[in-house]
Structure formats: structure tokens, C-alpha cells
Enzyme design. Structure first.
Site, PDB file in Angstrom:
ATOM      1  N   THR A  58      31.515  28.706  83.289  1.00 40.19           N
ATOM      2  CA  THR A  58      32.750  29.253  82.727  1.00 40.19           C
ATOM      3  C   THR A  58      32.534  30.548  81.948  1.00 40.19           C
ATOM      4  O   THR A  58      33.505  31.099  81.415  1.00 40.19           O
ATOM      5  CB  THR A  58      33.419  28.223  81.793  1.00 40.19           C
ATOM      6  OG1 THR A  58      32.499  27.852  80.758  1.00 40.19           O
ATOM      7  CG2 THR A  58      33.844  26.983  82.572  1.00 40.19           C
ATOM      8  N   TYR A 121      32.962  35.887  88.500  1.00 39.02           N
ATOM      9  CA  TYR A 121      33.406  34.521  88.232  1.00 39.02           C
ATOM     10  C   TYR A 121      34.477  34.101  89.240  1.00 39.02           C
ATOM     11  O   TYR A 121      34.409  33.015  89.825  1.00 39.02           O
ATOM     12  CB  TYR A 121      33.952  34.427  86.805  1.00 39.02           C
ATOM     13  CG  TYR A 121      34.687  33.142  86.515  1.00 39.02           C
ATOM     14  CD1 TYR A 121      33.999  31.944  86.337  1.00 39.02           C
ATOM     15  CD2 TYR A 121      36.082  33.114  86.421  1.00 39.02           C
ATOM     16  CE1 TYR A 121      34.673  30.762  86.074  1.00 39.02           C
ATOM     17  CE2 TYR A 121      36.761  31.939  86.154  1.00 39.02           C
ATOM     18  CZ  TYR A 121      36.056  30.772  85.977  1.00 39.02           C
ATOM     19  OH  TYR A 121      36.730  29.606  85.721  1.00 39.02           O
TER      20      TYR A 121
END
Length: 281
Positions: A58, A121
Site C-alpha cells: 500500500t 502502485y
């Protein structure tokens, strides 16, 4: 319903432990997401009825410099899990993100809209989505956004810390999305897992907090509910550069999830109130 859950210390995993305390939770010591084969092996031997992957890379900005590792964690391992779950005919539920979109326009993104991530990401999470779909099993990909809770590092806790130290804060006002309490995501996943076992159709769905807001508006609500006098000043994204580009539009159309599973968007303001009560306690 017996659940096997990847993740133990993350925001959603912590909330899952409250509502599904009897589930089996796997931390990194038991299922290292840098080792896809090991993750698949756990599923191959489980006696669970359904699998939830609540573990992920994350660290958005860190992924820019470590995209290979982020892609293994967010892409290769979920794909391996999904294949192992499909081989056992077990429902597999996986959390994804608004960052798979490019943030263009000002309309909410539908689940079937084209993806075009702006950063590493987002690319790693999109790789996971593709892998889960290609596995061919009974699955749910749940895209969410701006996750917050009383646990870990997140926007609410950062604002509370800085708001207690400063008279004013500059906060981005041209990124719009739905802040989402981790507790609401956890409840949605458990309910959806039961529905999948009862024959509901899975696929790709959206679930984010209501109403949509900017980071600056979110920050003002935090200060207001926390009774902090800190003033929030609106700034554009261009005034707050980060290693990873952020989408300006993170609005998600969650109507399909509501229609399929009967789970409406949660009011993030009520969720924020619960988070603040927990932090005070």
C-alpha cells in the site's frame, strides 16, 4: 462460513478480525506475498469455505522505486491465490483500488470503464485484477478508495496529528473521491463472501464512502468533528508534488455492488465519528 484471510495488521484486516474473529488470519510469517507459490499452497490445503485477500503493498510512493516488488505482492500473489482458489472451487475476494483509473473527467468511474493507471502502485493493482479474472474462478474484485481507520497510517490520523500542532494546513482540493472506512469494507467483504457462497454473481465492483469530497473537504470535516481549530487552506495538486502521480478524479460508481449484494455506500462522516471515538478511547 469458514474464512481464510490473507492479512493481519492492515486496516481492513484489523477490522475483519472484529466482525469475523473465528476466521483464520495469515500474516507475513505465514504467507509472504513476495512468495506467490507459498500463498497458493496455503489455499490448496485449507478447509475454508471462502478466501479474502486483505493484504497488499500500500506504499504508493515507495512503489515508484520498487515496482517489481510491488507487482509481485499486488499482482503475482493475488493471481496465484485466485488460481489455487479456482482449483478448489472456493470464492476468492480481492481488494483493489481507484488508482487503476487515470482520474480523467468528473464523472464516477463504472466497473467496466477502461483502466489506465498513472503510477506504479496502480499498475501493480491492475496486474492483480487481471490475474484474478484470468484464474477463471468464482471471484469478487472490490475496488475502493481513500481507506481510513483508527489503525495504521492514514489521512485521518495524519490530519489529527498535524491539526493539533499547527494553526493551518495546506490540503489538496482538486482530487475528488470517496473516503472509505475500513470497517465498512470489512463488513462488505464478509457479507459478499456469504452471498457468493449462496450463488450471487461476482466480478468487478466498486465500493467507496459517500458523499464524494476533496481531500481538503475531508480534512475540514476531520477538524470539525475533532474540535480542532486548525484552518484548512485549499491548494492544487501541482502545489504538492509526490513521487507517484495521483488521479484527480477518484469518484466510483458503486450502484452495481448495491444492486447485486444489497450493500449501499457507507456515510464516511459517520465512519469518521466512529474512528474518532475509538482513538479517544
Amino acid at each position: 462460513m469458514k474464512l481464510l484471510i490473507f492479512g493481519k495488521t492492515g486496516q481492513v484486516a484489523r477490522e475483519l478480525q472484529r466482525i469475523a474473529p473465528d476466521a483464520t488470519y495469515l500474516g507475513r510469517d505465514q504467507a509472504d506475498l513476495l512468495n506467490p507459490a507459498a500463498c497458493a499452497a496455503v489455499i490448496a490445503s485449507t478447509d475454508a469455505d471462502a478466501i479474502i485477500n486483505a493484504a497488499a503493498w500500500t506504499a504508493v510512493d515507495k512503489a515508484e522505486a520498487e515496482e517489481t516488488a510491488a507487482t509481485i505482492v499486488n499482482g503475482d500473489s493475488p493471481a496465484a491465490m485466485a488460481r489455487a482458489a479456482a482449483a478448489r472451487n472456493l470464492p476468492f475476494l480481492h481488494i483493489s483500488t481507484d488508482y487503476v483509473f487515470d482520474g480523467s473527467g468528473d464523472l464516477p468511474f463504472a466497473p467496466d470503464d477502461p483502466t489506465a493507471p498513472l503510477n506504479a502502485y496502480g499498475r501493480s493493482k491492475l496486474a492483480g485484477e487481471i490475474g484474478v479474472r484470468d484464474a477463471g474462478g468464482n471471484h469478487l474484485i472490490l475496488r475502493t478508495s481513500w481507506v481510513v481507520s483508527a489503525h495504521g497510517a492514514n489521512f485521518v490520523k495524519t490530519m489529527l496529528r498535524l491539526g493539533a500542532e499547527r494553526e493551518s494546513l495546506n490540503v489538496v482540493a482538486d482530487q475528488i473521491g470517496g473516503p472509505t472506512p475500513a470497517a465498512a469494507i470489512a463488513r462488505a467483504l464478509v457479507e459478499a463472501a456469504g452471498s457468493l457462497l449462496d450463488g450471487a454473481e461476482g466480478g468487478t465492483h466498486h465500493f467507496s464512502g459517500d458523499p464524494d469530497a476533496s481531500w481538503a473537504e475531508f480534512a475540514r470535516e476531520i477538524m470539525g468533528q475533532a474540535a480542532l481549530p486548525c484552518r484548512i487552506e485549499d491548494i492544487p495538486t501541482s502545489a504538492y508534488p509526490t513521487p507517484a502521480r495521483r488521479p484527480l478524479n477518484s469518484r466510483l460508481d458503486c450502484s452495481l455492488f448495491d444492486a447485486t449484494f444489497g450493500i449501499a455506500r457507507p456515510d464516511w462522516r459517520a465512519g469518521l465519528s466512529d474512528i474518532l471515538k475509538e482513538l479517544r478511547a
